[in-house]
Design a protein around this motif. Structure first.
Motif, PDB file in Angstrom:
ATOM      1  N   LEU A  33      24.793  74.056  62.491  1.00 17.43           N
ATOM      2  CA  LEU A  33      24.465  73.194  61.380  1.00 17.43           C
ATOM      3  C   LEU A  33      24.731  71.655  61.783  1.00 17.43           C
ATOM      4  CD1 LEU A  33      26.363  74.927  58.427  1.00 17.43           C
ATOM      5  CD2 LEU A  33      23.827  74.806  58.855  1.00 17.43           C
ATOM      6  N   LYS A  34      23.999  71.484  62.920  1.00 22.46           N
ATOM      7  CA  LYS A  34      24.109  69.984  63.441  1.00 22.46           C
ATOM      8  C   LYS A  34      22.701  69.434  64.164  1.00 22.46           C
ATOM      9  CE  LYS A  34      29.004  70.155  64.785  1.00 22.46           C
ATOM     10  NZ  LYS A  34      30.110  70.054  65.741  1.00 22.46           N
ATOM     11  N   GLY A  35      21.670  70.299  63.771  1.00 20.25           N
ATOM     12  CA  GLY A  35      20.458  70.008  64.138  1.00 20.25           C
ATOM     13  C   GLY A  35      20.208  70.375  65.536  1.00 20.25           C
ATOM     14  N   CYS A  36      20.931  71.098  66.173  1.00 21.78           N
ATOM     15  CA  CYS A  36      20.883  71.513  67.554  1.00 21.78           C
ATOM     16  C   CYS A  36      19.654  72.384  67.880  1.00 21.78           C
ATOM     17  CB  CYS A  36      22.141  72.221  67.883  1.00 21.78           C
ATOM     18  SG  CYS A  36      22.170  72.809  69.781  1.00 21.78           S
ATOM     19  N   THR A  37      19.019  72.348  68.945  1.00 21.01           N
ATOM     20  CA  THR A  37      17.933  73.428  69.234  1.00 21.01           C
ATOM     21  C   THR A  37      18.041  73.938  70.598  1.00 21.01           C
ATOM     22  OG1 THR A  37      16.579  71.274  69.973  1.00 21.01           O
ATOM     23  CG2 THR A  37      16.211  71.830  67.783  1.00 21.01           C
ATOM     24  N   GLU A  38      19.257  73.785  71.209  1.00 26.06           N
ATOM     25  CA  GLU A  38      19.635  74.477  72.476  1.00 26.06           C
ATOM     26  C   GLU A  38      20.242  75.821  72.250  1.00 26.06           C
ATOM     27  OE1 GLU A  38      22.020  73.428  76.560  1.00 26.06           O
ATOM     28  OE2 GLU A  38      22.038  71.884  74.826  1.00 26.06           O
ATOM     29  N   TRP A  39      19.747  76.803  72.828  1.00 20.63           N
ATOM     30  CA  TRP A  39      19.958  78.158  72.566  1.00 20.63           C
ATOM     31  C   TRP A  39      20.733  78.827  74.086  1.00 20.63           C
ATOM     32  CZ3 TRP A  39      19.643  81.385  68.208  1.00 20.63           C
ATOM     33  CH2 TRP A  39      18.962  80.479  67.157  1.00 20.63           C
ATOM     34  N   GLU A  40      21.700  79.469  74.072  1.00 21.02           N
ATOM     35  CA  GLU A  40      22.421  80.066  75.267  1.00 21.02           C
ATOM     36  C   GLU A  40      21.783  81.620  74.987  1.00 21.02           C
ATOM     37  OE1 GLU A  40      26.563  80.078  75.365  1.00 21.02           O
ATOM     38  OE2 GLU A  40      26.753  79.997  73.237  1.00 21.02           O
ATOM     39  N   GLU A  41      21.784  82.189  76.134  1.00 17.85           N
ATOM     40  CA  GLU A  41      21.490  83.587  76.218  1.00 17.85           C
ATOM     41  C   GLU A  41      22.305  84.690  76.893  1.00 17.85           C
ATOM     42  OE1 GLU A  41      17.290  84.768  76.240  1.00 17.85           O
ATOM     43  OE2 GLU A  41      16.526  82.979  75.750  1.00 17.85           O
ATOM     44  N   PHE A  42      22.685  85.912  76.861  1.00 18.36           N
ATOM     45  CA  PHE A  42      23.520  86.314  77.257  1.00 18.36           C
ATOM     46  C   PHE A  42      23.650  87.838  77.084  1.00 18.36           C
ATOM     47  CE2 PHE A  42      25.758  84.553  73.571  1.00 18.36           C
ATOM     48  CZ  PHE A  42      26.529  85.836  73.037  1.00 18.36           C
ATOM     49  N   GLU A  43      23.936  88.734  77.888  1.00 14.49           N
ATOM     50  CA  GLU A  43      23.812  90.213  77.466  1.00 14.49           C
ATOM     51  C   GLU A  43      25.470  90.752  77.185  1.00 14.49           C
ATOM     52  OE1 GLU A  43      21.074  91.594  77.816  1.00 14.49           O
ATOM     53  OE2 GLU A  43      20.446  89.816  78.272  1.00 14.49           O
ATOM     54  N   ALA A  44      25.518  91.934  76.246  1.00 13.86           N
ATOM     55  CA  ALA A  44      26.583  92.500  75.789  1.00 13.86           C
ATOM     56  C   ALA A  44      26.456  93.893  75.643  1.00 13.86           C
ATOM     57  CB  ALA A  44      26.943  91.900  74.498  1.00 13.86           C
ATOM     58  N   VAL A  45      27.374  94.686  75.635  1.00 13.84           N
ATOM     59  CA  VAL A  45      27.343  96.192  75.210  1.00 13.84           C
ATOM     60  C   VAL A  45      28.132  96.333  74.132  1.00 13.84           C
ATOM     61  CG1 VAL A  45      26.823  96.835  77.572  1.00 13.84           C
ATOM     62  CG2 VAL A  45      29.039  96.792  76.863  1.00 13.84           C
ATOM     63  N   SER A  46      27.949  97.480  73.306  1.00  7.64           N
ATOM     64  CA  SER A  46      28.567  97.681  72.177  1.00  7.64           C
ATOM     65  C   SER A  46      28.443  99.220  72.026  1.00  7.64           C
ATOM     66  CB  SER A  46      27.948  97.003  70.970  1.00  7.64           C
ATOM     67  OG  SER A  46      28.562  97.408  69.875  1.00  7.64           O
ATOM     68  N   GLN A  47      29.571  99.831  71.075  1.00  5.69           N
ATOM     69  CA  GLN A  47      29.536 101.337  70.780  1.00  5.69           C
ATOM     70  C   GLN A  47      30.024 101.226  69.290  1.00  5.69           C
ATOM     71  OE1 GLN A  47      31.553 103.876  73.423  1.00  5.69           O
ATOM     72  NE2 GLN A  47      31.241 105.674  72.132  1.00  5.69           N
ATOM     73  N   ALA A  48      29.539 102.068  68.544  1.00  6.72           N
ATOM     74  CA  ALA A  48      29.748 102.149  67.234  1.00  6.72           C
ATOM     75  C   ALA A  48      30.069 103.558  66.988  1.00  6.72           C
ATOM     76  CB  ALA A  48      28.413 101.801  66.207  1.00  6.72           C
ATOM     77  N   ARG A  49      31.143 103.836  65.983  1.00  2.13           N
ATOM     78  CA  ARG A  49      31.671 105.188  65.680  1.00  2.13           C
ATOM     79  C   ARG A  49      31.923 105.053  64.051  1.00  2.13           C
ATOM     80  NH1 ARG A  49      33.339 102.894  70.230  1.00  2.13           N
ATOM     81  NH2 ARG A  49      34.695 101.583  69.229  1.00  2.13           N
ATOM     82  N   PRO A  50      31.761 106.222  63.697  1.00  3.10           N
ATOM     83  CA  PRO A  50      31.905 106.445  62.155  1.00  3.10           C
ATOM     84  C   PRO A  50      33.366 106.535  61.697  1.00  3.10           C
ATOM     85  CG  PRO A  50      31.140 108.767  63.147  1.00  3.10           C
ATOM     86  CD  PRO A  50      31.089 107.576  64.178  1.00  3.10           C
ATOM     87  N   LEU A  51      33.630 105.969  60.419  1.00  2.00           N
ATOM     88  CA  LEU A  51      34.925 106.035  60.018  1.00  2.00           C
ATOM     89  C   LEU A  51      34.990 106.773  58.605  1.00  2.00           C
ATOM     90  CD1 LEU A  51      36.055 102.170  60.379  1.00  2.00           C
ATOM     91  CD2 LEU A  51      36.817 104.171  61.735  1.00  2.00           C
TER      92      LEU A  51
END
Length: 162
Positions: A33-51
């Motif tokens: 919310l500052k008019g920025c147009t610069e993006w960063e890119e990176f990788e991640a991993v995730s694991q989802a489980r039911p509750l």
């Protein structure tokens, strides 16, 4: 006629697609919310489980984007309202952020809520898009004008890990 708890049409199974392990490509706006147009890119991993026998789920989010960064999401379904509440926390703050609340319509889920950014009230929107059994997309957007306009600031493209 009210759908029965756990039936295919009541929404309680809308996040079942997320169960499992995911490789995530992130694209995140550097400033919000500052008019920025610069993006960063990176990788991640995730694991989802039911509750709660399927009335919710939780996942962890791990990345080297910031050293030692770990996040988690808890999603809970309310059968009375047929709405999901989504809560995010990370080891950067150690608290749950205010929830976003909503539901799916077909393969797109929209969830909104209030928060504060730099001392100013904002609206937050998460959009989940199911893209078949091996792909999903999540997008976060902020609004500082009560939801009249939105700035997308984080996009995650999920690829299932077999």
């Amino acid at each position: 006629m009210q759908a029965q708890l756990g039936s295919e049409t009541d929404g309680a199974r809308d996040f079942d697609f997320l169960t499992g392990r995911w490789r995530i490509h992130n694209r995140r706006l550097m400033e919000r919310l500052k008019g920025c147009t610069e993006w960063e890119e990176f990788e991640a991993v995730s694991q989802a489980r039911p509750l709660l026998s399927g009335m919710g789920n939780e996942d962890d989010f791990r990345t080297d984007w910031r050293p030692g960064f770990v996040g988690m999401t808890v999603r809970l379904y309310d059968p009375a309202t047929r709405l999901w509440s989504i809560y995010w926390a990370s080891n950067q703050r150690g608290v749950f952020e205010p929830p976003v609340i909503g539901a799916f319509s077909r393969d797109v889920g929209t969830f909104e809520g209030g928060d504060v950014l730099d001392g100013n009230p904002i609206r937050v929107r998460f959009t989940w898009t199911r893209q078949g059994p091996t792909r999903a997309r999540w997008e976060q957007a902020f609004s500082d004008d009560g939801g009249q306009t939105w700035e997308s600031n984080w996009v995650m493209q999920h690829e299932r890990i077999p």
